[in-house]
Design a protein around this motif. Structure first.
Motif, PDB file in Angstrom:
ATOM      1  N   VAL A 119      -9.530   1.758 -14.828  1.00 34.11           N
ATOM      2  CA  VAL A 119      -8.285   1.255 -14.367  1.00 34.11           C
ATOM      3  C   VAL A 119      -7.194   1.269 -15.661  1.00 34.11           C
ATOM      4  CG1 VAL A 119      -6.915  -1.027 -13.586  1.00 34.11           C
ATOM      5  CG2 VAL A 119      -9.096   0.011 -12.324  1.00 34.11           C
ATOM      6  N   LYS A 120      -7.674   0.699 -16.837  1.00 34.45           N
ATOM      7  CA  LYS A 120      -7.177   0.557 -18.116  1.00 34.45           C
ATOM      8  C   LYS A 120      -6.547   1.898 -18.372  1.00 34.45           C
ATOM      9  CE  LYS A 120      -7.090  -1.796 -22.444  1.00 34.45           C
ATOM     10  NZ  LYS A 120      -5.624  -1.546 -22.448  1.00 34.45           N
ATOM     11  N   PHE A 121      -7.433   2.719 -18.391  1.00 35.91           N
ATOM     12  CA  PHE A 121      -7.220   4.236 -18.828  1.00 35.91           C
ATOM     13  C   PHE A 121      -6.165   4.667 -17.930  1.00 35.91           C
ATOM     14  CE2 PHE A 121      -7.880   8.736 -18.294  1.00 35.91           C
ATOM     15  CZ  PHE A 121      -7.530   9.259 -19.555  1.00 35.91           C
ATOM     16  N   ILE A 122      -6.183   4.621 -16.516  1.00 32.57           N
ATOM     17  CA  ILE A 122      -4.899   5.005 -15.862  1.00 32.57           C
ATOM     18  C   ILE A 122      -3.770   4.252 -16.220  1.00 32.57           C
ATOM     19  CG2 ILE A 122      -4.215   5.204 -13.483  1.00 32.57           C
ATOM     20  CD1 ILE A 122      -7.087   5.624 -12.563  1.00 32.57           C
ATOM     21  N   LEU A 123      -3.802   3.051 -16.374  1.00 32.30           N
ATOM     22  CA  LEU A 123      -2.473   2.169 -16.694  1.00 32.30           C
ATOM     23  C   LEU A 123      -1.882   2.749 -18.162  1.00 32.30           C
ATOM     24  CD1 LEU A 123      -3.498  -1.350 -15.925  1.00 32.30           C
ATOM     25  CD2 LEU A 123      -1.848   0.113 -14.809  1.00 32.30           C
ATOM     26  N   ALA A 170      15.194  11.234 -15.510  1.00 28.46           N
ATOM     27  CA  ALA A 170      14.029  10.199 -16.220  1.00 28.46           C
ATOM     28  C   ALA A 170      13.422   9.489 -15.368  1.00 28.46           C
ATOM     29  CB  ALA A 170      14.593   9.526 -17.361  1.00 28.46           C
ATOM     30  N   LYS A 171      14.279   8.870 -14.454  1.00 28.76           N
ATOM     31  CA  LYS A 171      13.764   7.877 -13.385  1.00 28.76           C
ATOM     32  C   LYS A 171      12.899   8.701 -12.433  1.00 28.76           C
ATOM     33  CE  LYS A 171      17.679   4.745 -12.916  1.00 28.76           C
ATOM     34  NZ  LYS A 171      18.918   4.163 -12.244  1.00 28.76           N
ATOM     35  N   VAL A 172      13.062   9.902 -11.889  1.00 29.28           N
ATOM     36  CA  VAL A 172      12.330  10.391 -10.988  1.00 29.28           C
ATOM     37  C   VAL A 172      11.002  10.723 -11.877  1.00 29.28           C
ATOM     38  CG1 VAL A 172      11.986  12.720 -10.217  1.00 29.28           C
ATOM     39  CG2 VAL A 172      13.938  11.762  -9.795  1.00 29.28           C
ATOM     40  N   GLY A 173      10.963  11.066 -13.246  1.00 34.55           N
ATOM     41  CA  GLY A 173       9.743  11.075 -14.041  1.00 34.55           C
ATOM     42  C   GLY A 173       8.889   9.799 -13.832  1.00 34.55           C
ATOM     43  N   VAL A 174       9.611   8.687 -14.269  1.00 37.23           N
ATOM     44  CA  VAL A 174       8.674   7.609 -14.057  1.00 37.23           C
ATOM     45  C   VAL A 174       8.312   7.195 -12.576  1.00 37.23           C
ATOM     46  CG1 VAL A 174       9.192   4.873 -14.269  1.00 37.23           C
ATOM     47  CG2 VAL A 174       9.946   6.564 -15.922  1.00 37.23           C
ATOM     48  N   ARG A 175       8.896   7.559 -11.749  1.00 44.53           N
ATOM     49  CA  ARG A 175       8.355   7.269 -10.436  1.00 44.53           C
ATOM     50  C   ARG A 175       7.319   8.223  -9.957  1.00 44.53           C
ATOM     51  NH1 ARG A 175      14.234   7.268  -8.712  1.00 44.53           N
ATOM     52  NH2 ARG A 175      15.056   5.174  -9.063  1.00 44.53           N
ATOM     53  N   SER A 176       7.198   9.282 -10.644  1.00 44.55           N
ATOM     54  CA  SER A 176       6.382  10.262 -10.290  1.00 44.55           C
ATOM     55  C   SER A 176       5.073   9.819 -10.981  1.00 44.55           C
ATOM     56  CB  SER A 176       6.759  11.563 -10.966  1.00 44.55           C
ATOM     57  OG  SER A 176       5.626  12.767 -10.892  1.00 44.55           O
ATOM     58  N   ALA A 177       5.236   9.479 -12.221  1.00 51.88           N
ATOM     59  CA  ALA A 177       4.080   8.919 -12.941  1.00 51.88           C
ATOM     60  C   ALA A 177       3.385   7.690 -11.998  1.00 51.88           C
ATOM     61  CB  ALA A 177       4.580   8.419 -14.521  1.00 51.88           C
ATOM     62  N   ARG A 178       4.262   6.826 -11.556  1.00 48.99           N
ATOM     63  CA  ARG A 178       3.692   5.731 -10.634  1.00 48.99           C
ATOM     64  C   ARG A 178       2.951   6.256  -9.501  1.00 48.99           C
ATOM     65  NH1 ARG A 178       8.137   2.570  -7.574  1.00 48.99           N
ATOM     66  NH2 ARG A 178       8.369   4.676  -6.646  1.00 48.99           N
ATOM     67  N   GLN A 179       3.570   7.051  -8.767  1.00 49.69           N
ATOM     68  CA  GLN A 179       2.887   7.751  -7.697  1.00 49.69           C
ATOM     69  C   GLN A 179       1.445   8.276  -8.212  1.00 49.69           C
ATOM     70  OE1 GLN A 179       5.048  11.007  -6.111  1.00 49.69           O
ATOM     71  NE2 GLN A 179       4.155  10.694  -4.099  1.00 49.69           N
ATOM     72  N   ASP A 180       1.407   9.240  -9.385  1.00 52.26           N
ATOM     73  CA  ASP A 180       0.234   9.635  -9.732  1.00 52.26           C
ATOM     74  C   ASP A 180      -0.772   8.459  -9.887  1.00 52.26           C
ATOM     75  OD1 ASP A 180       1.343  12.200  -9.568  1.00 52.26           O
ATOM     76  OD2 ASP A 180       1.476  12.517 -11.480  1.00 52.26           O
ATOM     77  N   ALA A 181      -0.378   7.491 -10.668  1.00 55.61           N
ATOM     78  CA  ALA A 181      -1.239   6.326 -10.957  1.00 55.61           C
ATOM     79  C   ALA A 181      -1.853   5.759  -9.550  1.00 55.61           C
ATOM     80  CB  ALA A 181      -0.533   5.358 -11.675  1.00 55.61           C
ATOM     81  N   ASN A 182      -0.741   5.783  -8.761  1.00 58.94           N
ATOM     82  CA  ASN A 182      -1.302   4.819  -7.660  1.00 58.94           C
ATOM     83  C   ASN A 182      -2.468   5.686  -6.921  1.00 58.94           C
ATOM     84  OD1 ASN A 182      -0.083   2.535  -7.743  1.00 58.94           O
ATOM     85  ND2 ASN A 182       1.645   3.230  -6.710  1.00 58.94           N
ATOM     86  N   LYS A 183      -2.418   7.100  -6.700  1.00 57.65           N
ATOM     87  CA  LYS A 183      -3.133   7.890  -6.193  1.00 57.65           C
ATOM     88  C   LYS A 183      -4.604   7.895  -6.981  1.00 57.65           C
ATOM     89  CE  LYS A 183      -0.571  11.765  -4.483  1.00 57.65           C
ATOM     90  NZ  LYS A 183       0.107  13.013  -4.812  1.00 57.65           N
ATOM     91  N   GLU A 184      -4.532   8.117  -8.379  1.00 55.66           N
ATOM     92  CA  GLU A 184      -5.823   7.786  -9.147  1.00 55.66           C
ATOM     93  C   GLU A 184      -6.480   6.475  -8.907  1.00 55.66           C
ATOM     94  OE1 GLU A 184      -5.966   9.098 -13.203  1.00 55.66           O
ATOM     95  OE2 GLU A 184      -4.064  10.110 -13.002  1.00 55.66           O
ATOM     96  N   LEU A 185      -5.900   5.367  -8.747  1.00 51.29           N
ATOM     97  CA  LEU A 185      -6.167   4.272  -8.584  1.00 51.29           C
ATOM     98  C   LEU A 185      -6.941   4.012  -7.144  1.00 51.29           C
ATOM     99  CD1 LEU A 185      -3.522   1.882 -10.063  1.00 51.29           C
ATOM    100  CD2 LEU A 185      -5.957   2.004 -10.791  1.00 51.29           C
ATOM    101  N   LYS A 186      -6.454   4.790  -6.374  1.00 57.16           N
ATOM    102  CA  LYS A 186      -6.892   4.621  -4.759  1.00 57.16           C
ATOM    103  C   LYS A 186      -8.272   5.745  -4.734  1.00 57.16           C
ATOM    104  CE  LYS A 186      -2.983   3.190  -2.160  1.00 57.16           C
ATOM    105  NZ  LYS A 186      -1.634   3.570  -2.293  1.00 57.16           N
TER     106      LYS A 186
END
Length: 184
Positions: free
Chosen positions: A5-9, A127-143
């Motif tokens: 989890v720490k790595f993903i964050l 840039a906001k799209v890039g940030v949101r995309s990173a959030r989406q990827d992180a949430n997928k990895e976490l799940k």
């Protein structure tokens, strides 16, 4: 906290930071009334048969707020540099004095300022799209991890906090750039 989890964050934060640094680089290229050597960063000059960035074959200086001077290391390149600047469609009219190329940067009109603000807003939105995309990827990895529901929901909250912080940084950068562009 779980190591995965720490790595993903950490990875997500790096990705979001990269979006912000890309935005800052893009905004530097948007001129805000005063001359800057970065204005010529996209100019490519024909040099011994290959396209070379202007900054690699000449010194670019700003003697004052409205002037750029380009002094090539080889005087034979003056006409090529002049042509390259005109072909770059930057709205500049370079003058060659035999020693260097001098460019007077015209003051911005109100209409042009509004176009530049629109361009800056577009870069910020990217840039906001890039940030949101990173959030989406992180949430997928976490799940996809095999962790408890509590740990998952806490990690998702952390990702959302990262996202909110980076979005507010982008908004602050954009606000500062807008003020700089609109200042007469």
């Amino acid at each position: 906290m779980n190591e995965e989890v720490k790595f993903i964050l950490d990875t997500t934060k790096e990705s979001m930071d990269a979006s912000i640094s890309h935005l800052e680089k893009a905004l530097v290229k948007i001129r805000a009334g005063k001359a800057s050597p970065m204005m010529l960063s996209t100019v490519m000059v024909e040099y011994y048969g290959s396209q070379t960035p202007l900054s690699q074959i000449a010194n670019i200086n700003t003697p004052d707020a409205r002037t750029l001077s380009v002094q090539p290391w080889e005087k034979s390149l003056l006409s090529e540099i002049e042509t390259a600047i005109m072909n770059a469609n930057l709205g500049f009219n370079p003058m060659n004095n035999g020693e260097m190329v001098i460019i007077n940067v015209p003051p911005l009109t109100e209409e042009r300022r509004l176009q530049l603000v629109k361009q800056a807003k577009s870069e910020a939105e990217d840039a906001k799209v890039g940030v949101r995309s990173a959030r989406q990827d992180a949430n997928k990895e976490l799940k996809s991890l095999d962790i408890s529901e509590d740990l998952l929901s806490n990690a998702e909250v952390d990702v959302q906090e990262l996202t909110d912080n980076h979005i507010s940084k982008i908004d602050a950068i954009l606000t500062a750039k807008e003020a700089e562009i609109m200042k007469v």
